[in-house]
Scaffold this motif. Sequence first.
Motif, PDB file in Angstrom:
ATOM      1  N   LYS A   1     -43.042  32.610  41.579  1.00  0.00           N
ATOM      2  CA  LYS A   1     -43.376  31.294  41.033  1.00  0.00           C
ATOM      3  C   LYS A   1     -43.407  30.274  42.164  1.00  0.00           C
ATOM      4  N   ARG A   2     -44.298  29.281  42.031  1.00  0.00           N
ATOM      5  CA  ARG A   2     -44.558  28.373  43.136  1.00  0.00           C
ATOM      6  C   ARG A   2     -44.026  26.968  42.887  1.00  0.00           C
TER       7      ARG A   2
ATOM      8  N   PHE B   1     -38.578  29.362  48.300  1.00  0.00           N
ATOM      9  CA  PHE B   1     -39.512  28.946  47.259  1.00  0.00           C
ATOM     10  C   PHE B   1     -40.820  28.496  47.910  1.00  0.00           C
ATOM     11  N   PHE B   2     -41.879  29.237  47.604  1.00  0.00           N
ATOM     12  CA  PHE B   2     -43.180  29.022  48.222  1.00  0.00           C
ATOM     13  C   PHE B   2     -44.025  28.062  47.380  1.00  0.00           C
TER      14      PHE B   2
ATOM     15  N   ALA C   1     -36.601  19.906  40.249  1.00  0.00           N
ATOM     16  CA  ALA C   1     -35.267  19.488  39.805  1.00  0.00           C
ATOM     17  C   ALA C   1     -34.874  20.119  38.479  1.00  0.00           C
ATOM     18  N   GLY C   2     -35.853  20.387  37.611  1.00  0.00           N
ATOM     19  CA  GLY C   2     -35.536  20.986  36.320  1.00  0.00           C
ATOM     20  C   GLY C   2     -36.022  22.413  36.173  1.00  0.00           C
ATOM     21  N   TRP C   3     -36.271  23.077  37.279  1.00  0.00           N
ATOM     22  CA  TRP C   3     -36.910  24.398  37.292  1.00  0.00           C
ATOM     23  C   TRP C   3     -35.892  25.505  37.057  1.00  0.00           C
ATOM     24  N   HIS C   4     -36.168  26.366  36.090  1.00  0.00           N
ATOM     25  CA  HIS C   4     -35.261  27.485  35.810  1.00  0.00           C
ATOM     26  C   HIS C   4     -35.174  28.454  36.984  1.00  0.00           C
TER      27      HIS C   4
END
Length: 212
Positions: A160-161, A182-183, A169-172
């Motif tokens: 996941k990008r 994290f790409f 900030a709210g990314w699972h």
Amino acid sequence: MMLSCPLCTSTDTAPFHRDARRDYLRCRVCALVFVPPAQRLDPAAERAVYDQHENSPDDPGYRRFLSRLYDPLRRRLAPGARGLDFGSGPGPTLSVMFEEAGHPMAIYDPCYAPDASVLEDRYAFITASEVVEHLFAPGRELARLAARLEPGGWLGLMTKRVTSAEAFAGWHYILDPTHVCFFSEASFEWLARHLDMRVEFPAADVALLQRR
């Protein structure tokens, strides 16, 4: 002291996000977001997380998930092209899907299939599904994989990008303690230039890089 980027090794990095567990830095050169080395899990804790995975080729839902990488990559392969699934995990499935389509496969995983001799062979394609976000040195590892490709060969990556600081900030995806890199599209574009490859983005979490 500035920390160097694990993708491009630049020290031009800056704070990007912080939560209750970890800090996240962003590289101004390749746009990779990464966790400082001191905040990674130790090997035993990391392995304990991986051992909880229950992926299986008998799971139709897991096959559908992997099809986001499998389908566009298979369309680009010659019949019988031989591949390697890097980071195959405790229940290799993507390799099974390609074998069912007539593609001989090797697998490698540092925990579950640690025969490193397969990393000395040449391949028409190499896959790494939900792998690059776990790598401590993605620049070195991806360069090593690209070097094992035949001319015109494909490196298929699924992760996941990063899209924005607000979404991050709210990314699972950052809740998994084994996810440390994290790409973004910009990161893959930098990687393609660095490795003299071309890159395509057939899905929101898939990058296909082709050796020239």
